[in-house]
Enzyme design. Structure first.
Site, PDB file in Angstrom:
ATOM      1  N   ARG A   1       0.847  -1.190   0.000  1.00 41.61           N
ATOM      2  CA  ARG A   1       0.000   0.000   0.000  1.00 41.61           C
ATOM      3  C   ARG A   1       0.887   1.246   0.000  1.00 41.61           C
ATOM      4  O   ARG A   1       1.862   1.323   0.765  1.00 41.61           O
ATOM      5  CB  ARG A   1      -0.901   0.045   1.241  1.00 41.61           C
TER       6      ARG A   1
ATOM      7  N   GLU B   1      -3.287   7.306  -5.274  1.00 43.70           N
ATOM      8  CA  GLU B   1      -3.385   6.567  -6.529  1.00 43.70           C
ATOM      9  C   GLU B   1      -4.542   7.133  -7.328  1.00 43.70           C
ATOM     10  O   GLU B   1      -5.620   7.281  -6.761  1.00 43.70           O
ATOM     11  CB  GLU B   1      -3.599   5.081  -6.266  1.00 43.70           C
TER      12      GLU B   1
ATOM     13  N   HIS C   1      -0.314  -0.254  -9.775  1.00 38.60           N
ATOM     14  CA  HIS C   1      -1.071  -1.169  -8.915  1.00 38.60           C
ATOM     15  C   HIS C   1      -1.623  -2.359  -9.712  1.00 38.60           C
ATOM     16  O   HIS C   1      -2.838  -2.567  -9.785  1.00 38.60           O
ATOM     17  CB  HIS C   1      -2.213  -0.408  -8.215  1.00 38.60           C
TER      18      HIS C   1
HETATM   19  C1  GLV Z   1      -4.910  -5.149  -4.022  1.00 43.32           C
HETATM   20  O1  GLV Z   1      -4.192  -4.246  -3.699  1.00 43.32           O
HETATM   21  C2  GLV Z   1      -5.640  -5.975  -3.124  1.00 43.32           C
HETATM   22  O2  GLV Z   1      -5.675  -5.700  -1.907  1.00 43.32           O
HETATM   23  O3  GLV Z   1      -6.228  -6.955  -3.609  1.00 43.32           O
END
Ligand code: GLV
Ligand code: GLV
Length: 332
Positions: free
Chosen positions: A243, A272, A291
Site C-alpha cells: 500500500r 493513486e 497497482h
Molecule cells: C490489491 O491491492 C488488493 O488488496 O487486492
C-alpha cells in the site's frame, strides 16, 4: 423469478465474467461499466436500497455509505485482498458481512514484487529507454551497472502469505538469506526458508533489499520514512507492492535522489493514481507501475469468483467463504 424478488445489488466496476456470470442471473444487478469509478454522489445513490455491494479499493465504505445504502444492506464484498477502504468495525456493529479475496493473488503479487526487484536491480526500464531514445552507441564496460541478486539478503516486512511467497522466490531462485519482521513468528518461513525474525532496525540495516507486505493500518502508515531509509544500506532497494501510504513519498524521494538508497520499485503510491508532477517520477532509480500486482488471468478471475461467492453467501445470510468479520452473527 421477476427482478422484484431478486436482491438488488450494485457492482462498483466491470469485474471479470468469472464473477459477473455468477451474479447476473441470481440478483437484480446494477453493474458500473465505466472505466473510472462512480463519483461519491453517484455511488451513494446507486447503493440505496441494495442488499449487497461489490466494492473496490476506490470505494470508501464507511458510516455514510451504510446510511446511504439503508437498513437492508447485508454484505459488502471487496474485490481485493486488502480492505483498508472499509470501516470493518462499523460494518460489524451494523451486522453487515464483509468479504475479501485472499489466496488467489498471492503468487501474482509476489511475482510483481520480484519483478520490481530484478527490474530495479538491473535498471531495466532505464536501459530500455536508453535504447528507445537512440543513445546506444557502443558496449560500455562501465555502463548500466546494477546490483547482484545471488546470495544477498532479502528483508521481508510482513511475513504473511505474500511475504512468504516473495521470500520463497528469493531463497529458492537466488539463494538469499531471509530476514523478516512481523508481529508473529512464521514457523514455515523459519523451517522452509531458514528465515530469521529480527526487529525492524536490524532488518533495515542488514538487508540488501527490503520488500514490504504488511496491511495498511494506523501502526503501519508511514513506517518507511526518513529514519527508515537512513538505516538502509546505500546499495539497498526498497520494494512496495502492498500500500502506498506505508512509505512517505517525500522521504523516499530524498533517499533516492541523494543516493541514501540505490533504487525503489513501487506497485502502489499515495495517492493513486500518482500525480503527474510527483517528483518520484523524475528519478531514473524509481520504477512505478500502476497497482497491477494482481493483474493476471487466474488472479483476477479467482478474485471475481470469490467476490461473487462472498456476495451470494451474504445475501443468503450464510457464512462468507472469505469472511473478514466472522464475528457478525451467522443467523439472520
Ligand atoms: C490489491 O491491492 C488488493 O488488496 O487486492
Ligand atoms: C493476502 O495477504 C494474501 O497473501 O493472499
Amino acid at each position: 423469478m421477476s427482478s422484484e424478488n431478486k436482491s438488488k445489488i450494485f457492482v462498483a466496476r466491470n469485474i471479470p465474467d468469472a464473477g459477473l456470470d455468477l451474479i447476473r442471473g441470481a440478483c437484480d444487478a446494477d453493474i458500473w461499466l465505466e472505466p473510472l469509478p462512480p463519483s461519491r454522489d453517484v455511488l451513494l445513490e446507486a447503493i440505496a436500497g441494495c442488499e449487497g455491494v461489490i466494492s473496490l479499493l476506490t470505494e470508501r465504505v464507511d458510516s455514510e455509505f451504510f446510511e446511504a445504502a439503508g437498513q437492508q444492506l447485508k454484505v459488502v464484498s471487496n474485490y481485493a485482498v486488502g480492505f483498508n477502504n472499509i470501516d470493518v468495525a462499523e460494518a460489524t456493529r451494523r451486522g453487515i458481512r464483509v468479504g475479501n479475496t485472499p489466496g488467489v493473488l498471492t503468487d501474482a503479487t509476489a511475482d510483481m514484487a520480484f519483478t520490481l526487484l530484478i527490474a530495479t536491480a538491473r535498471r531495466i526500464v532505464e536501459a530500455a529507454d536508453y535504447v528507445r531514445n537512440g543513445e546506444w552507441k557502443t558496449w560500455e564496460p562501465r555502463g548500466h551497472i546494477g546490483m547482484d541478486l545471488c546470495n544477498k539478503t532479502i528483508g521481508i516486512v510482513g511475513m504473511g502469505r505474500i511475504g512468504f511467497a516473495m521470500a520463497k522466490r528469493c531463497r529458492g531462485g537466488w539463494g538469499m538469506d531471509v530476514l523478516y519482521h512481523d508481529q508473529f513468528q512464521n514457523e514455515d518461513a523459519e523451517t522452509q526458508l531458514a528465515a530469521r525474525r529480527v526487529d525492524l532496525d536490524t532488518l533495515l540495516s542488514e538487508s540488501d533489499f527490503v520488500s514490504v507486505h504488511v496491511d495498511l493500518n494506523e501502526t503501519t502508515t508511514g513506517m518507511f520514512d526518513a529514519g527508515a531509509f537512513e538505516r538502509m544500506k546505500s546499495t539497498a532497494i526498497f520494494i512496495n507492492s502492498a500500500r502506498g501510504p506505508l512509505h512517505v513519498g517525500q522521504d523516499l524521494f530524498d533517499a533516492l535522489a541523494s543516493g541514501k538508497i540505490f533504487a525503489a520499485g513501487l506497485d502502489v503510491t499515495d495517492p493513486e493514481p500518482i500525480l503527474d508532477n510527483d517528483p518520484l517520477l523524475s528519478l531514473p532509480n524509481c520504477l512505478v507501475v500502476p497497482h497491477i500486482a494482481s493483474g493476471t488471468v487466474s488472479s483476477r478471475n479467482g478474485m471475481a469468483e470469490i467476490a461473487a461467492n462472498n456476495l451470494l453467501a451474504g445475501l443468503a445470510d450464510q457464512p462468507l467463504p472469505c469472511w473478514v468479520n466472522p464475528e457478525v452473527d451467522g443467523s439472520p
